[in-house]
Design an enzyme around this catalytic site. Structure first.
Site, mmCIF file in Angstrom:
data_model
loop_
_atom_site.group_PDB
_atom_site.id
_atom_site.type_symbol
_atom_site.label_atom_id
_atom_site.label_comp_id
_atom_site.label_asym_id
_atom_site.label_seq_id
_atom_site.Cartn_x
_atom_site.Cartn_y
_atom_site.Cartn_z
ATOM 1 N N HIS A 271 -9.864 2.447 2.162
ATOM 2 C CA HIS A 271 -9.476 3.244 3.326
ATOM 3 C C HIS A 271 -9.813 4.720 3.075
ATOM 4 C CE1 HIS A 271 -6.355 -0.079 4.368
ATOM 5 N NE2 HIS A 271 -7.585 -0.396 4.725
ATOM 6 N N ASN B 283 -3.655 0.881 7.975
ATOM 7 C CA ASN B 283 -5.083 0.806 7.709
ATOM 8 C C ASN B 283 -5.827 1.759 8.643
ATOM 9 O OD1 ASN B 283 -3.466 -1.604 7.450
ATOM 10 N ND2 ASN B 283 -5.242 -2.461 6.441
ATOM 11 N N TYR C 139 0.850 -1.193 0.000
ATOM 12 C CA TYR C 139 0.000 0.000 0.000
ATOM 13 C C TYR C 139 0.887 1.245 0.000
ATOM 14 C CZ TYR C 139 -3.214 -3.031 2.897
ATOM 15 O OH TYR C 139 -3.977 -4.023 3.444
HETATM 16 C C1 LIG Z 1 -13.475 -4.444 2.814
HETATM 17 C C2 LIG Z 1 -12.791 -3.511 3.774
HETATM 18 C C3 LIG Z 1 -11.631 -3.923 4.396
HETATM 19 C C4 LIG Z 1 -10.994 -3.077 5.285
HETATM 20 N N1 LIG Z 1 -9.925 -3.546 5.978
HETATM 21 C C5 LIG Z 1 -9.433 -2.813 6.998
HETATM 22 C C6 LIG Z 1 -8.516 -3.372 7.910
HETATM 23 O O1 LIG Z 1 -8.163 -4.558 7.861
HETATM 24 N N2 LIG Z 1 -8.032 -2.578 8.892
HETATM 25 C C7 LIG Z 1 -8.421 -1.280 9.022
HETATM 26 O O2 LIG Z 1 -7.904 -0.603 9.894
HETATM 27 N N3 LIG Z 1 -9.308 -0.744 8.204
HETATM 28 C C8 LIG Z 1 -9.856 -1.505 7.221
HETATM 29 N N4 LIG Z 1 -10.842 -0.991 6.456
HETATM 30 C C9 LIG Z 1 -11.270 0.390 6.685
HETATM 31 C C10 LIG Z 1 -12.053 0.582 7.975
HETATM 32 O O3 LIG Z 1 -12.942 -0.490 8.187
HETATM 33 C C11 LIG Z 1 -12.776 1.916 7.897
HETATM 34 O O4 LIG Z 1 -11.816 2.938 7.782
HETATM 35 C C12 LIG Z 1 -13.627 2.201 9.115
HETATM 36 O O5 LIG Z 1 -14.587 1.191 9.320
HETATM 37 C C13 LIG Z 1 -14.328 3.530 8.946
HETATM 38 O O6 LIG Z 1 -15.129 3.776 10.050
HETATM 39 P P1 LIG Z 1 -16.294 4.854 10.006
HETATM 40 O O7 LIG Z 1 -16.906 4.845 11.351
HETATM 41 O O8 LIG Z 1 -15.762 6.115 9.469
HETATM 42 O O9 LIG Z 1 -17.342 4.346 8.907
HETATM 43 P P2 LIG Z 1 -17.949 2.916 8.581
HETATM 44 O O10 LIG Z 1 -17.145 1.840 9.160
HETATM 45 O O11 LIG Z 1 -18.191 2.914 7.134
HETATM 46 O O12 LIG Z 1 -19.341 2.914 9.343
HETATM 47 C C14 LIG Z 1 -20.426 3.689 8.934
HETATM 48 C C15 LIG Z 1 -21.701 3.074 9.460
HETATM 49 O O13 LIG Z 1 -22.762 3.969 9.216
HETATM 50 C C16 LIG Z 1 -23.848 3.282 8.642
HETATM 51 N N5 LIG Z 1 -24.545 4.257 7.815
HETATM 52 C C17 LIG Z 1 -24.119 4.830 6.676
HETATM 53 N N6 LIG Z 1 -25.031 5.717 6.236
HETATM 54 C C18 LIG Z 1 -26.036 5.705 7.121
HETATM 55 C C19 LIG Z 1 -27.259 6.403 7.202
HETATM 56 N N7 LIG Z 1 -27.609 7.295 6.275
HETATM 57 N N8 LIG Z 1 -28.088 6.131 8.234
HETATM 58 C C20 LIG Z 1 -27.753 5.204 9.169
HETATM 59 N N9 LIG Z 1 -26.601 4.504 9.129
HETATM 60 C C21 LIG Z 1 -25.755 4.771 8.127
HETATM 61 C C22 LIG Z 1 -23.234 2.145 7.883
HETATM 62 O O14 LIG Z 1 -24.161 1.102 7.715
HETATM 63 C C23 LIG Z 1 -22.069 1.770 8.779
HETATM 64 O O15 LIG Z 1 -22.464 0.851 9.767
HETATM 65 C C24 LIG Z 1 -11.504 -1.794 5.529
HETATM 66 C C25 LIG Z 1 -12.662 -1.370 4.906
HETATM 67 C C26 LIG Z 1 -13.314 -2.220 4.026
HETATM 68 C C27 LIG Z 1 -14.582 -1.765 3.381
#
Ligand SMILES: Cc1cc2nc3c(=O)[nH]c(=O)nc-3n(C[C@H](O)[C@H](O)[C@H](O)COP(=O)(O)OP(=O)(O)OC[C@H]3O[C@@H](n4cnc5c(N)ncnc54)[C@H](O)[C@@H]3O)c2cc1C
Ligand SMILES: *[C@@H]1O[C@H](CO)[C@@H](O)[C@H](O)[C@H]1NC(C)=O
Ligand SMILES: *[C@@H]1O[C@H](CO)[C@@H](O)[C@H](O)[C@H]1NC(C)=O
Ligand SMILES: *[C@@H]1O[C@H](CO)[C@@H](O)[C@H](O)[C@H]1NC(C)=O
Ligand SMILES: *[C@@H]1O[C@H](CO)[C@@H](O)[C@H](O)[C@H]1NC(C)=O
Ligand SMILES: *[C@@H]1O[C@H](CO)[C@@H](O)[C@H](O)[C@H]1NC(C)=O
Ligand SMILES: *[C@@H]1O[C@H](CO)[C@@H](O)[C@H](O)[C@H]1NC(C)=O
Ligand SMILES: *[C@@H]1O[C@H](CO)[C@@H](O)[C@H](O)[C@H]1NC(C)=O
Ligand SMILES: *[C@@H]1O[C@H](CO)[C@@H](O)[C@H](O)[C@H]1NC(C)=O
Ligand SMILES: *[C@@H]1O[C@H](CO)[C@@H](O)[C@H](O)[C@H]1NC(C)=O
Ligand SMILES: *[C@@H]1O[C@H](CO)[C@@H](O)[C@H](O)[C@H]1NC(C)=O
Ligand SMILES: *[C@@H]1O[C@H](CO)[C@@H](O)[C@H](O)[C@H]1NC(C)=O
Ligand SMILES: *[C@@H]1O[C@H](CO)[C@@H](O)[C@H](O)[C@H]1NC(C)=O
Length: 788
Positions: free
Chosen positions: A681, A724, A607
């Protein structure tokens, strides 16, 4: 339809697998590839001088259901693709772009038109033969006509699209039938013009633009009789942490999550075949196989790229890497108040509950260490150092570590286990699942509540108490949609909502707030290096097979029940980091995650991370999906040069190595730099900063121009971290919660109106269904870490 990350890793080295095929129905001579697993056939015919057109033929074995897609590059994000499916006794096809909920591609000079004799359904197959005009675009959205060997991708779904009658109305479910990449050879024919002339009914995207029927015009919106001090939209890691900390204030907190329950403890029931009290999300080793698991409903279908839409968000679908941020991740670009010295206390609060581990197996052993042995010996030979990534987060140059994971008690961990139970033990906290926030309801600069939609489609206004606050935590791919829907962002995006199909009520145009929502979108690109072990090291790189994780033997099942063994580990076997200084004066960091996908092979996903300068733009479609207006990855020369330099340094060392050698003798940095996939990410789409000229939220995480609307998730990060994203997202959420609490919960000056415009609305609706039961507060202090 979603094309998943894992489908992209083959990009670098697909070799040609096509053979000549004369189609009796059309008389066209194709080069044809057959996928052994799905039976999908793809044929391609081109003129002697390849310009921008080709003839394609998609043949799918089908009883009348399902669909097939051919992507014009193996890199499916940002690629044009042709989808075709049977519809009663005919075939519908179209040209699409976009990662999930694909959009009909509407560029006037690019179109598909069917060739009638080759377009039909019979009792065993569907055939779609088409002239693709302008489809060889000369950009990264298609293969290039200048080389004979091309690489494409395919996806097959077994379920028919809904509204299958036209390309513009169809929506697709997950491509559960299979997907992958393949190579083909272009072979020009002088007969091509004759064949092309048999095409008829040219149409951009098959049937033109999506017809946009406003779904909201006849939706009755009710008003909830419950009000809250804090409403948090989205229960990913950031939303859960901020909601739990706000709950500690004693004020009422409502956490709204659009998706379903995830872990078994929260009510999720997507259990694995070999243990009916753990879901596919609970089992750490399943993290590398979720895209092929029995249930794939956890992925968002309305986002520009992959994201988790279930309780826990990305932490339930990610690969469990938990990389504690280094000092530079904050100190380089975050604003005052958010440097490492400012946030380190928040980080300690997080780590005390959710520390991460490099040794998840309770029996103290590490399993399946072939890739670690080979790669660590190779890197040691290059003079790199073995560190512990949990203990030494600032050590990020020429180092390697056992992978740090968000695993606790042999199970996937994260805020769903380390924070949510604490909130659920409080009577002033409520979680509503399957409740999607459409918009913040505004009265000028003050937010009075949110409008939500439940899984039945019912819409409801939920109001704040006086002095209350709304916190958006939908993630970097989704929070911008809520902002656009609330009249906040660039005018063109809000106008798309206004003229679109989602039936969202916008504030008057005079109340629109112009902020750079969606700008500064960033992500980590991932490049793949594949090595063969040398005969001397082969014994050190034996590896477990994928089936041993997806269909494990009794020994490993029994170990798992004791929170031990290979099933209690995620998929990586070694992490490495390094950096180099570029000509633009910026230090760019690299991360590698290493495993052994098959005996004798060691793979490093490399990465480009902190220091990358590429950025893109996130926008919204008329149907309410987010989309890339500008792709975020690899669009600066310095990023490209740095990747070439770094990959070459590893490849060159491996050429002389007695442990690992590059699988492809011809692979170089230059040959691999164009073959990358998204790290998922995403950050930056509602960036924090000092001024509304270049930022969306201020250093309290409050949206500029509003009194009481906040964003706390990956959107607000102005920069990419070295590892990550989940750990830094959690650190930032802890710090943001403290900032919001410091503002108090009752506003002194501009108390939001508590009489919403809907006060006369009649039916108070019952609280949304599917509220999870509070977890037993006896849960002690779970801990966890994670990564991609
Ligand atoms: C396939 C994949 C693999 C990854 N691997 C890693 C890893 O191994 N290690 C790591 O550190 N990071 C990894 N990441 C990244 C990491 O998971 C994210 O950076 C992190 O989860 C982001 O957190 P967040 O709270 O910003 O948003 P998110 O985790 O995206 O959470 C947002 C939440 O809000 C909900 N939501 C969205 N819109 C609405 C709405 N309008 N109303 C109600 N609910 C809503 C969604 O359903 C979700 O539950 C990965 C991501 C993916 C997709
Ligand atoms: C086609 O096969 C699928 C999967 O076996 C099945 O679910 C579906 O009902 C079948 N459809 C028809 C039209 O027979
Ligand atoms: C299509 O098939 C019909 C029946 O075989 C044939 O008569 C006709 O010439 C074909 N048309 C073209 C354009 O090949
Ligand atoms: C249906 O069409 C496919 C593709 O042309 C062909 O291979 C197959 O033999 C046909 N099946 C029948 C029953 O005609
Ligand atoms: C689709 O919509 C765009 C923007 O409104 C328009 O420019 C284009 O001509 C339309 N295409 C078709 C095929 O109708
Ligand atoms: C809204 O539209 C749908 C689809 O046309 C229809 O089934 C439903 O009855 C309508 N509801 C109301 C309240 O008019
Ligand atoms: C195999 O790995 C072990 C443990 O790292 C190491 O001691 C040994 O030297 C390795 N053997 C080879 C041939 O690489
Ligand atoms: C299933 O996994 C759980 C959690 O690790 C464990 O407690 C239980 O014993 C396992 N059940 C079986 C049948 O292995
Ligand atoms: C890059 O530059 C920084 C600052 O001058 C220096 O500390 C660091 O050692 C350099 N890194 C490399 C890999 O040369
Ligand atoms: C590899 O070995 C060759 C021949 O011994 C040498 O010229 C070259 O510098 C070496 N490359 C590296 C990266 O060590
Ligand atoms: C690596 O192994 C693969 C599979 O055995 C083989 O096809 C390839 O030629 C090997 N590469 C080198 C450079 O030996
Ligand atoms: C309200 O005013 C008091 C006194 O001026 C101040 O201490 C407090 O921080 C203010 N609260 C908010 C939410 O602005
Ligand atoms: C809200 O309405 C529900 C359903 O009508 C009712 O059971 C509940 O007591 C009401 N709550 C309040 C606070 O009025």
């Amino acid at each position: 339809m979603r094309f998943l990350l894992s489908s992209l890793a083959f990009a670098a080295s697909v070799y040609s697998q096509s053979a000549a095929f004369l189609d009796p129905k059309t008389g066209i001579e194709f080069q044809q590839h057959t996928d052994a697993t799905t039976g999908l056939k793809f044929g391609i015919a081109v003129p002697t001088t390849v310009q921008s057109d080709f003839i394609g033929q998609i043949v799918l074995p089908t009883n009348g259901t399902g669909y097939a897609g051919i992507s014009l590059t193996p890199k499916m994000v940002g690629s044009l693709f042709v989808l075709a499916w049977p519809n009663v006794d005919s075939v519908v096809g179209g040209l699409f772009i976009g990662y999930s909920a694909p959009n009909v591609y509407t560029n006037a000079s690019v179109s598909v038109s069917p060739i009638a004799n080759g377009t039909f359904v019979n009792s065993t197959h569907m055939s779609y033969t088409f002239l693709c005009t302008g489809c060889i675009t000369g950009t990264s959205s298609s293969f290039s006509g200048s080389t004979a060997d091309i690489s494409l991708g395919f996806a097959v779904g077994t379920k028919s699209p809904t509204n299958p009658t036209s390309a513009s109305s169809a929506t697709f479910v997950y491509h559960d039938g299979g997907f992958g990449g393949f190579g083909m050879t272009l072979s020009g024919s002088a007969d091509y013009p004759t064949w092309a002339a048999t095409a008829s009914g040219s149409a951009a995207g098959g049937s033109g633009n999506a017809t946009c029927t406003n779904v909201g015009t006849n939706t009755t919106t009710t008003v909830s009789n419950s009000t809250y001090d804090y409403i948090v939209a989205g229960a990913g890691p950031a939303g859960i942490i901020v909601a739990q900390r706000l709950t500690e204030s004693g004020k009422s907190v409502l956490l709204l999550e659009g998706g379903k329950a995830s872990t078994y403890a929260t009510g999720g029931r997507s259990t694995v075949s070999w243990n009916d009290t753990v879901t596919q999300y609970d089992v750490p080793s399943m993290s590398y196989y979720l895209t092929t698991a029995s249930d794939t409903s956890e992925y968002c279908t309305d986002t520009a790229s992959q994201a988790g839409c279930l309780l826990g968000g990305g932490t339930m679908v990610n690969a469990l890497m938990f990389i504690r941020p280094q000092t530079a991740d904050f100190d380089d670009k975050w604003p005052a108040g958010w440097k490492w010295n400012d946030v380190s206390a928040a980080a300690e609060k997080l780590y005390s509950r959710n520390p991460g581990t490099t040794l998840p197996s309770k029996d103290g052993k590490r399993y399946d260490q072939g890739a670690f042995n080979a790669m660590s010996n190779f890197l040691k030979g290059m003079g790199w150092s073995h560190i512990d990534a949990i203990e030494q987060p600032d050590s990020k140059h020429e180092v390697y570590s056992y992978p740090p994971w968000d695993i606790q008690n042999g199970l996937r961990a994260g805020p769903v286990t380390s924070y949510l139970p604490l909130a659920q033990a409080s009577p002033n906290f409520k979680l509503s699942l399957e409740t999607k926030v459409l918009r913040a309801v505004r009265d000028g600069s003050s937010i009075t509540g949110v409008e939500v939609q439940t899984s039945t489609g019912a819409r409801q206004i939920i109001n704040l108490k006086a002095g209350g606050k709304v916190v958006l935590a939908g993630g970097a791919m989704s929070s911008p949609r809520i902002l656009f829907n609330s009249g906040i962002g660039p005018k063109d995006q809000i106008s798309t909502v206004q003229s679109g199909c989602t039936g969202v009520t916008l504030p008057a145009e005079s109340d629109w707030i112009d902020l750079p929502v969606g700008q500064n979108l960033r992500d980590h690109p991932i490049f793949t290096l594949t090595f063969n072990t040398t005969s001397a090291s082969a014994a050190n790189a034996t590896s477990m097979l994928a089936s041993q994780f997806t269909n494990p033997g009794q020994t490993d099942i029994d170990l798992f029940a004791k929170a031990s063994g290979p099933l209690a580990q995620s998929g990586q076997r070694l992490n490495f980091w390094s950096s180099l200084n570029s000509t633009d004066g910026i230090t760019r960091f690299f991360q590698g995650t290493v495993n052994s996908p098959s005996a004798g092979t060691v793979r490093a996903k490399v990465y480009l991370t902190h220091g990358a300068t590429s950025a893109g733009v996130l926008g919204i479609t008329s149907t309410g999906s987010t989309q890339f207006s500008t792709e975020p990855l690899m669009n600066t020369d310095e990023d490209k040069a740095a990747v070439v330099e770094f990959l070459d340094s590893i490849l060159n060392a491996a050429r002389n190595s007695t442990i690992l050698v590059p699988s492809s003798a011809s692979a170089t940095g230059a040959s691999l730099v164009a073959s990358y996939v998204s790290g998922s990410h995403f950050v930056g789409t509602a960036m924090m900063g000092d001024s509304k000229q270049n930022a969306v939220v201020d250093t309290d995480t409050k949206v500029f121009g509003t009194d009481n609307l906040f964003v706390v998730d990956a959107s607000i990060h102005p920069d990419l971290p070295t590892g990550n994203t989940q750990a830094i997202v959690m650190v930032v959420a802890e710090h943001a919660a403290a900032k919001i609490l410091a503002l108090g919960s009752s506003s002194n000056s501009t108390a939001p109106s508590i009489t919403p415009p809907f006060a006369n609305s009649t039916i108070p609706v019952t609280t949304p269904s599917n509220t999870t039961q509070p977890l037993t507060p006896t849960e002690s202090s779970p801990d966890a870490e994670d990564d991609c």
